[in-house]
Design an enzyme around this catalytic site. Structure first.
Site, PDB file in Angstrom:
ATOM      1  NE  ARG A 133      -4.079  -1.777  -0.047  1.00  0.00           N
ATOM      2  CZ  ARG A 133      -5.247  -1.754   0.594  1.00  0.00           C
ATOM      3  NH1 ARG A 133      -5.504  -0.829   1.481  1.00  0.00           N
ATOM      4  NH2 ARG A 133      -6.148  -2.681   0.348  1.00  0.00           N
ATOM      5  CD  GLN A 148      -2.148   6.194  -4.533  1.00  0.00           C
ATOM      6  OE1 GLN A 148      -2.159   6.949  -5.519  1.00  0.00           O
ATOM      7  NE2 GLN A 148      -2.394   6.633  -3.312  1.00  0.00           N
ATOM      8  CG  ASP A 187      -4.518  -1.351  -3.806  1.00  0.00           C
ATOM      9  OD1 ASP A 187      -4.970  -2.499  -3.684  1.00  0.00           O
ATOM     10  OD2 ASP A 187      -4.478  -0.535  -2.875  1.00  0.00           O
ATOM     11  CB  SER A 211      -7.776   0.072  -3.870  1.00  0.00           C
ATOM     12  OG  SER A 211      -7.120   0.119  -2.621  1.00  0.00           O
ATOM     13  CE1 TYR A 214      -5.852  -3.891   4.904  1.00  0.00           C
ATOM     14  CE2 TYR A 214      -3.475  -3.982   5.202  1.00  0.00           C
ATOM     15  CZ  TYR A 214      -4.595  -4.131   4.400  1.00  0.00           C
ATOM     16  OH  TYR A 214      -4.439  -4.512   3.095  1.00  0.00           O
TER      17      TYR A 214
END
Length: 380
Positions: free
Chosen positions: A122, A127, A130, A133, A230
């Site tokens: 992450r 990004q 990912d 996501s 998290y």
């Protein structure tokens, strides 16, 4: 030497596909040969003709796999399919590394170089790669759409000559990517939205979307987030206080969407049977953590059922895939962004940098052995 990329169809319960015509064109631009099994993209509305126009070869499954350097998948492939590839070939997909450990061991034993996209770090650089996501974003959207459809009442406040239609009350539990998209979607549809999460950083995000934040904000709450973003497991004392707050709030909600999921662990139980029994007849719960047992004590993974007091609980297992066109397009872009780092742009050949943090973070198996630190011990 030309790099050959194989793409095959997925199981009957998986409509997504690992490449789109757009990413096929990008792969061929990097000098790769893309071989796609006939009909592999049809359930995502990607025709064989569209793939051909983008530069792919449309062949049988056996021809796609034979001697390929790379296999791109949505779900974990079979050992038989992997053995048809070039020895040591790269396999990239959502491998579901925490389930069926015996199957994962067998796949590692095939000698493939196995990458699990779920382990993507992450980081800002990652990004665009990912997959969790990209798919959670769609799941959060679809959860609201499906929940609204099941609810059978209007979501927005309506002022009419015949009287006022009150706004639906929506409560989002867990404010990760899916939760944020659920908040945004419910707000766009006109619902009165509240949300909760044990991570303090989410409060501002919730409020920025026009929703109200609901949580016990004590000292433990202020420390409730890992470096990876998290939620940390909370103490029994905090859980009791939070449960009491949620219990008082949830009894007045019309649509509840739960999204709390920690990789590799059973889903935390956020909604008790007593809470469900306190809810109004006709209320809806959409449990996006059903695949790991669910966030409610009454979730039936993969099913929708109505409780004796008239609350419907929906436990979808693969919600993003129900909008496969979008899910496949985004997933294909994630895969391309990752695979692009392994290809030498000048020489147009595979050139994997084994010291790259993205490679090390996602590498599950190499040379016949499981190598990822998260898989040091067997998990159910």
């Amino acid at each position: 030497m030309v790099t050959t990329i194989a793409v095959t169809s997925e199981p009957a319960d998986e409509p997504r596909v690992a490449v789109s015509p757009d990413t096929v064109k990008k792969f061929t631009g990097l000098g790769a040969l893309v071989r796609i099994e006939q009909g592999a993209g049809l359930r995502s509305r990607f025709s064989d003709e569209a793939y051909r126009a983008a530069g792919a070869e449309i062949v049988s499954r056996a021809e796609a796999l034979a001697g390929a350097d790379i296999l791109l998948k949505v779900r974990r492939p079979s050992v038989e399919d992997v053995k048809a590839l070039k020895p040591g070939a790269i396999v990239a997909g959502m491998i579901d590394p925490y389930s069926d450990r015996d199957g994962l061991d067998a796949l590692a034993g095939s000698g493939a170089t196995l990458f699990s996209m779920e382990f993507m770090p992450r980081t800002t650089r990652a990004q665009s790669m990912d997959v969790l996501s990209s798919q959670a974003n769609l799941a959060g959207y679809k959860a609201v759409i499906d929940g609204a459809s099941m609810f059978g009442q209007a979501l927005p406040l309506m002022m009419t000559p015949a009287g006022t239609v009150p706004a639906t009350k929506a409560f989002i539990m867990g404010v990760g990517v899916a939760g944020l998209q659920a908040i945004a979607t419910a707000r766009r549809l006109g619902a009165q939205v509240t949300a909760t999460d044990v991570r303090p950083a989410t409060k501002e995000q919730v409020q920025s979307l026009g929703a109200k934040f609901v949580a016990v904000e004590d000292d433990e709450f202020k420390q409730a987030q890992t470096a990876a973003g998290y939620a940390k497991p909370m103490s029994a004392e905090y859980q009791a206080k939070q449960a009491e707050l949620v219990a008082n709030h949830i009894k007045n909600q019309d649509l509840v969407i739960t999204t709390a999921l920690i990789p590799g662990r059973p889903a935390p139980k956020l909604i008790s049977r007593a809470m469900i029994e306190s809810m109004k007849p006709g209320s809806i719960i959409v449990d996006l953590a059903a695949e790991r047992g669910g966030n409610t004590e009454m979730t039936q993974p993969g099913a929708t059922f109505e409780t004796p007091n008239g609350v419907k609980i929906f436990g979808p297992l693969n919600l993003a895939a129900t909008i496969a066109v979008n899910a496949s397009s985004l997933y294909a872009r994630n895969l391309f962004a990752f695979l692009e780092t392994m290809i030498d742009k000048k020489e147009k050949v595979l050139a994997v940098n084994w010291d790259d943090e993205l490679i090390k973070g996602t590498l599950v198996a190499k040379d016949g052995q499981l190598v990822h630190p998260n898989l040091a011990t067997k998990t159910a």
